[in-house]
Design a protein around this motif. Structure first.
Motif, PDB file in Angstrom:
ATOM      1  N   GLU A  71      -3.318  23.914  27.977  1.00 26.46           N
ATOM      2  CA  GLU A  71      -4.305  24.179  26.933  1.00 26.46           C
ATOM      3  C   GLU A  71      -4.039  25.582  26.394  1.00 26.46           C
ATOM      4  O   GLU A  71      -3.918  26.537  27.164  1.00 26.46           O
ATOM      5  CB  GLU A  71      -5.717  24.103  27.522  1.00 26.46           C
ATOM      6  CG  GLU A  71      -6.829  24.264  26.508  1.00 26.46           C
ATOM      7  CD  GLU A  71      -8.214  24.094  27.119  1.00 26.46           C
ATOM      8  OE1 GLU A  71      -9.190  24.116  26.354  1.00 26.46           O
ATOM      9  OE2 GLU A  71      -8.319  23.953  28.359  1.00 26.46           O
ATOM     10  N   PHE A  72      -3.913  25.703  25.057  1.00 23.64           N
ATOM     11  CA  PHE A  72      -3.585  26.995  24.452  1.00 23.64           C
ATOM     12  C   PHE A  72      -4.828  27.714  23.936  1.00 23.64           C
ATOM     13  O   PHE A  72      -5.743  27.091  23.388  1.00 23.64           O
ATOM     14  CB  PHE A  72      -2.617  26.803  23.276  1.00 23.64           C
ATOM     15  CG  PHE A  72      -1.221  26.440  23.692  1.00 23.64           C
ATOM     16  CD1 PHE A  72      -0.374  27.385  24.250  1.00 23.64           C
ATOM     17  CD2 PHE A  72      -0.742  25.144  23.524  1.00 23.64           C
ATOM     18  CE1 PHE A  72       0.919  27.049  24.626  1.00 23.64           C
ATOM     19  CE2 PHE A  72       0.547  24.797  23.902  1.00 23.64           C
ATOM     20  CZ  PHE A  72       1.380  25.756  24.456  1.00 23.64           C
ATOM     21  N   PHE A  73      -4.816  29.025  24.097  1.00 25.12           N
ATOM     22  CA  PHE A  73      -5.814  29.909  23.500  1.00 25.12           C
ATOM     23  C   PHE A  73      -5.039  30.977  22.741  1.00 25.12           C
ATOM     24  O   PHE A  73      -4.135  31.611  23.298  1.00 25.12           O
ATOM     25  CB  PHE A  73      -6.696  30.548  24.575  1.00 25.12           C
ATOM     26  CG  PHE A  73      -7.517  29.546  25.337  1.00 25.12           C
ATOM     27  CD1 PHE A  73      -8.830  29.287  24.986  1.00 25.12           C
ATOM     28  CD2 PHE A  73      -6.957  28.841  26.400  1.00 25.12           C
ATOM     29  CE1 PHE A  73      -9.579  28.349  25.675  1.00 25.12           C
ATOM     30  CE2 PHE A  73      -7.697  27.908  27.102  1.00 25.12           C
ATOM     31  CZ  PHE A  73      -9.012  27.663  26.739  1.00 25.12           C
ATOM     32  N   LYS A  74      -5.354  31.163  21.451  1.00 24.08           N
ATOM     33  CA  LYS A  74      -4.537  32.019  20.595  1.00 24.08           C
ATOM     34  C   LYS A  74      -5.329  33.197  20.021  1.00 24.08           C
ATOM     35  O   LYS A  74      -6.484  33.059  19.637  1.00 24.08           O
ATOM     36  CB  LYS A  74      -3.944  31.187  19.444  1.00 24.08           C
ATOM     37  CG  LYS A  74      -3.006  30.085  19.927  1.00 24.08           C
ATOM     38  CD  LYS A  74      -2.653  29.095  18.841  1.00 24.08           C
ATOM     39  CE  LYS A  74      -1.864  29.733  17.721  1.00 24.08           C
ATOM     40  NZ  LYS A  74      -1.345  28.717  16.772  1.00 24.08           N
ATOM     41  N   PRO A  81      -1.132  47.940  18.020  1.00 26.14           N
ATOM     42  CA  PRO A  81      -1.373  48.386  19.389  1.00 26.14           C
ATOM     43  C   PRO A  81      -2.809  48.859  19.633  1.00 26.14           C
ATOM     44  O   PRO A  81      -3.311  48.734  20.751  1.00 26.14           O
ATOM     45  CB  PRO A  81      -0.383  49.541  19.567  1.00 26.14           C
ATOM     46  CG  PRO A  81       0.715  49.243  18.599  1.00 26.14           C
ATOM     47  CD  PRO A  81       0.025  48.634  17.405  1.00 26.14           C
ATOM     48  N   SER A  82      -3.471  49.372  18.594  1.00 26.15           N
ATOM     49  CA  SER A  82      -4.832  49.879  18.781  1.00 26.15           C
ATOM     50  C   SER A  82      -5.835  48.765  19.074  1.00 26.15           C
ATOM     51  O   SER A  82      -6.911  49.010  19.618  1.00 26.15           O
ATOM     52  CB  SER A  82      -5.287  50.668  17.549  1.00 26.15           C
ATOM     53  OG  SER A  82      -5.511  49.805  16.443  1.00 26.15           O
ATOM     54  N   LYS A  83      -5.481  47.534  18.723  1.00 25.70           N
ATOM     55  CA  LYS A  83      -6.366  46.387  18.975  1.00 25.70           C
ATOM     56  C   LYS A  83      -5.933  45.571  20.195  1.00 25.70           C
ATOM     57  O   LYS A  83      -6.596  44.599  20.563  1.00 25.70           O
ATOM     58  CB  LYS A  83      -6.384  45.466  17.747  1.00 25.70           C
ATOM     59  CG  LYS A  83      -6.937  46.120  16.485  1.00 25.70           C
ATOM     60  CD  LYS A  83      -6.893  45.149  15.311  1.00 25.70           C
ATOM     61  CE  LYS A  83      -7.431  45.805  14.039  1.00 25.70           C
ATOM     62  NZ  LYS A  83      -7.374  44.886  12.875  1.00 25.70           N
ATOM     63  N   ALA A  84      -4.836  45.970  20.804  1.00 31.47           N
ATOM     64  CA  ALA A  84      -4.219  45.131  21.830  1.00 31.47           C
ATOM     65  C   ALA A  84      -5.080  44.980  23.077  1.00 31.47           C
ATOM     66  O   ALA A  84      -5.180  43.875  23.633  1.00 31.47           O
ATOM     67  CB  ALA A  84      -2.849  45.694  22.208  1.00 31.47           C
ATOM     68  N   ILE A  85      -5.703  46.057  23.541  1.00 26.36           N
ATOM     69  CA  ILE A  85      -6.517  45.981  24.754  1.00 26.36           C
ATOM     70  C   ILE A  85      -7.677  45.013  24.557  1.00 26.36           C
ATOM     71  O   ILE A  85      -7.949  44.154  25.408  1.00 26.36           O
ATOM     72  CB  ILE A  85      -7.048  47.366  25.155  1.00 26.36           C
ATOM     73  CG1 ILE A  85      -5.884  48.343  25.438  1.00 26.36           C
ATOM     74  CG2 ILE A  85      -7.959  47.258  26.372  1.00 26.36           C
ATOM     75  CD1 ILE A  85      -5.051  47.974  26.634  1.00 26.36           C
ATOM     76  N   ASP A  86      -8.377  45.137  23.427  1.00 21.00           N
ATOM     77  CA  ASP A  86      -9.491  44.221  23.148  1.00 21.00           C
ATOM     78  C   ASP A  86      -9.007  42.780  23.049  1.00 21.00           C
ATOM     79  O   ASP A  86      -9.652  41.861  23.565  1.00 21.00           O
ATOM     80  CB  ASP A  86     -10.189  44.617  21.836  1.00 21.00           C
ATOM     81  CG  ASP A  86     -11.036  45.871  21.990  1.00 21.00           C
ATOM     82  OD1 ASP A  86     -11.362  46.225  23.138  1.00 21.00           O
ATOM     83  OD2 ASP A  86     -11.370  46.488  20.957  1.00 21.00           O
ATOM     84  N   ASN A  87      -7.875  42.587  22.391  1.00 19.68           N
ATOM     85  CA  ASN A  87      -7.362  41.228  22.212  1.00 19.68           C
ATOM     86  C   ASN A  87      -6.972  40.577  23.542  1.00 19.68           C
ATOM     87  O   ASN A  87      -7.287  39.411  23.784  1.00 19.68           O
ATOM     88  CB  ASN A  87      -6.162  41.240  21.265  1.00 19.68           C
ATOM     89  CG  ASN A  87      -6.564  41.358  19.811  1.00 19.68           C
ATOM     90  OD1 ASN A  87      -7.657  40.951  19.428  1.00 19.68           O
ATOM     91  ND2 ASN A  87      -5.690  41.916  18.987  1.00 19.68           N
ATOM     92  N   VAL A  88      -6.284  41.320  24.385  1.00 21.63           N
ATOM     93  CA  VAL A  88      -5.860  40.727  25.654  1.00 21.63           C
ATOM     94  C   VAL A  88      -7.056  40.482  26.566  1.00 21.63           C
ATOM     95  O   VAL A  88      -7.092  39.497  27.324  1.00 21.63           O
ATOM     96  CB  VAL A  88      -4.783  41.606  26.338  1.00 21.63           C
ATOM     97  CG1 VAL A  88      -5.367  42.862  26.943  1.00 21.63           C
ATOM     98  CG2 VAL A  88      -4.039  40.806  27.399  1.00 21.63           C
ATOM     99  N   ASN A  89      -8.066  41.329  26.475  1.00 27.32           N
ATOM    100  CA  ASN A  89      -9.267  41.113  27.272  1.00 27.32           C
ATOM    101  C   ASN A  89     -10.058  39.884  26.817  1.00 27.32           C
ATOM    102  O   ASN A  89     -10.727  39.234  27.620  1.00 27.32           O
ATOM    103  CB  ASN A  89     -10.154  42.357  27.259  1.00 27.32           C
ATOM    104  CG  ASN A  89      -9.683  43.404  28.266  1.00 27.32           C
ATOM    105  OD1 ASN A  89      -9.192  43.056  29.335  1.00 27.32           O
ATOM    106  ND2 ASN A  89      -9.836  44.668  27.926  1.00 27.32           N
ATOM    107  N   LYS A  90      -9.954  39.553  25.527  1.00 29.63           N
ATOM    108  CA  LYS A  90     -10.582  38.315  25.044  1.00 29.63           C
ATOM    109  C   LYS A  90      -9.975  37.118  25.749  1.00 29.63           C
ATOM    110  O   LYS A  90     -10.672  36.191  26.170  1.00 29.63           O
ATOM    111  CB  LYS A  90     -10.393  38.171  23.524  1.00 29.63           C
ATOM    112  CG  LYS A  90     -11.245  39.099  22.678  1.00 29.63           C
ATOM    113  CD  LYS A  90     -10.903  38.912  21.205  1.00 29.63           C
ATOM    114  CE  LYS A  90     -11.639  39.931  20.341  1.00 29.63           C
ATOM    115  NZ  LYS A  90     -11.226  39.829  18.910  1.00 29.63           N
ATOM    116  N   LEU A  91      -8.665  37.139  25.874  1.00 28.53           N
ATOM    117  CA  LEU A  91      -7.981  36.012  26.503  1.00 28.53           C
ATOM    118  C   LEU A  91      -8.269  35.937  28.002  1.00 28.53           C
ATOM    119  O   LEU A  91      -8.477  34.854  28.551  1.00 28.53           O
ATOM    120  CB  LEU A  91      -6.472  36.125  26.268  1.00 28.53           C
ATOM    121  CG  LEU A  91      -6.010  35.926  24.819  1.00 28.53           C
ATOM    122  CD1 LEU A  91      -4.547  36.315  24.659  1.00 28.53           C
ATOM    123  CD2 LEU A  91      -6.223  34.480  24.380  1.00 28.53           C
TER     124      LEU A  91
END
Length: 390
Positions: A71-74, A81-91
């Motif tokens: 099952e994929f989550f995108k 890079p400034s949004k990367a921490i928030d994005n990876v934490n969403k996943l």
């Protein structure tokens, strides 16, 4: 109702009770994969190619990896890079993914690696070449299916020296990828007997090359090493030719100088030599089958990014098969993958103790609209993984 009927019902009920847990145990939960790739902006096409390659291998495996359906989550990382921490934490926190796949931009990949290392989440990096991902940031749960910036730089340095060139100038953008590829080139060239006599750079994404080209003309090195990509690579190669340097000072670079840019560079790119772990005309049975399947499925030709996505899925499948689908068993996953040989379209490769591919770096020469293999710049090249403490 007689006693025999009661007994028969009791036996049936007991049998159902006993078999239900077994049936449930045979149907593992879906494997949650978080795809953190660019879906918009400059690198959107690269993100699409990586996802396509990943999905192609998954389809070839009947939609399962390590015995588990996927099952994929995108998340669109926007190459920011400034949004990367928030994005990876969403996943990780919102979607509870088992595996992270990403990313293209080295800065984003570095942020992902920090979070993955801190949380123990399994991560495979299908592009971003930042040396530290499998160097100082290395961890038992972090892997790469692509390259380190050092690898193509070192390889083309060796190749330039093998061509008989004794002195070289380097010219790159002044940022992490440029610095790391130039350092790799210098190491490869000077270990092979050459000498870098001029080191030039300009801020990313500046493309005003003229003054630096004048410096190269005055320095008169035997050859020039360069790292640029995309529109910057197009302008640099055309400006280099326009300044008359191509006729007297051969141009070398990492593969990104001429990948995806040949149409726009035209005749100015003809003859340019580069190194990379993939090329347009490998013409092996494995690569030919991959290219045909990819073209049939996605109605376009694959590139190095598609190969890296395909191999990310291959690596995930190999590791998960060894741990019976348990993505949390990162030690078992790592032990299996570092003993495996990945049968890639690029050619077979293995995984180092730092979890970076040990792979051939091809010497390619531009001929028409192709980066054609003319040899191997460096055989089974292993990144030094500086700072890795796995």
């Amino acid at each position: 109702m007689n006693i025999s009927q009661l007994s028969r019902r009791a036996v049936i009920a007991t049998a159902v009770t006993l078999t239900m847990p077994l049936a449930m145990a045979q149907t593992p939960q879906k494997l949650k994969i978080g795809l953190m790739l660019p879906a918009t902006g400059t690198f959107a096409a690269l993100g699409t190619a990586i996802e396509n390659g990943f999905r192609l291998h998954l389809a070839e495996q009947g939609g399962k990896l390590g015995g588990r359906e996927v099952e994929f989550f995108k998340v669109d990382d926007e190459s920011d890079p400034s949004k990367a921490i928030d994005n990876v934490n969403k996943l990780i926190k919102r979607d509870n993914v088992d595996v992270l796949i990403g990313s293209v931009h080295s800065g984003v990949a570095m942020a992902m690696a920090r979070v993955a290392k801190g949380t123990g989440t399994l991560m495979i990096n299908p592009n971003g070449g930042a040396d530290a991902v499998t160097g100082s940031m290395c961890a038992v749960n972090i892997f790469r299916s692509s390259f380190s910036n050092w690898q193509p730089g070192f390889a083309i340095g060796q190749a330039m020296a093998a061509k008989g060139h004794k002195t070289a100038a380097t010219i790159t953008w002044k940022y992490a990828a440029g610095d790391e590829m130039a350092r790799g080139f210098k190491e490869g060239f000077e270990k092979s007997g050459g000498k870098v006599t001029k080191e030039l750079s300009l801020p990313f994404p500046n493309v005003e090359f003229q003054s630096l080209l004048t410096e190269i003309a005055s320095a008169k090195p035997d050859a020039v090493f360069s790292f640029f990509a995309g529109g910057g690579a197009v302008k640099f190669v055309k400006d280099y030719d326009g300044a008359g340097l191509k006729k007297s000072i051969p141009l070398f670079g990492t593969g990104f100088l001429t990948d995806g840019t040949l149409e726009a560079q035209g005749a100015s790119a003809e003859g340019v030599l580069t190194s990379l772990h993939y090329a347009d005309n490998l013409n092996t049975p494995r690569d030919n089958a991959f290219r045909l399947a990819y073209a049939k499925t996605f109605k376009m030709q694959p590139d190095v990014y598609a190969v890296q996505g395909y191999d990310a899925a291959q690596m995930l499948g190999i590791g998960l098969a060894a741990v019976k689908g348990d993505a949390k068993n990162t030690a078992g996953f790592a032990a299996a993958l570092t003993k495996a040989t990945i049968d890639s379209p690029r050619g077979k490769f293995t995984i180092s103790k730092a979890h970076n591919p040990i792979q051939d770096m091809y010497l390619r020469q531009v001929s028409g609209k192709e980066n054609k293999v003319i040899g191997v710049a460096s055989k089974a090249l292993e990144d030094p993984a500086t700072g890795c403490r796995i």
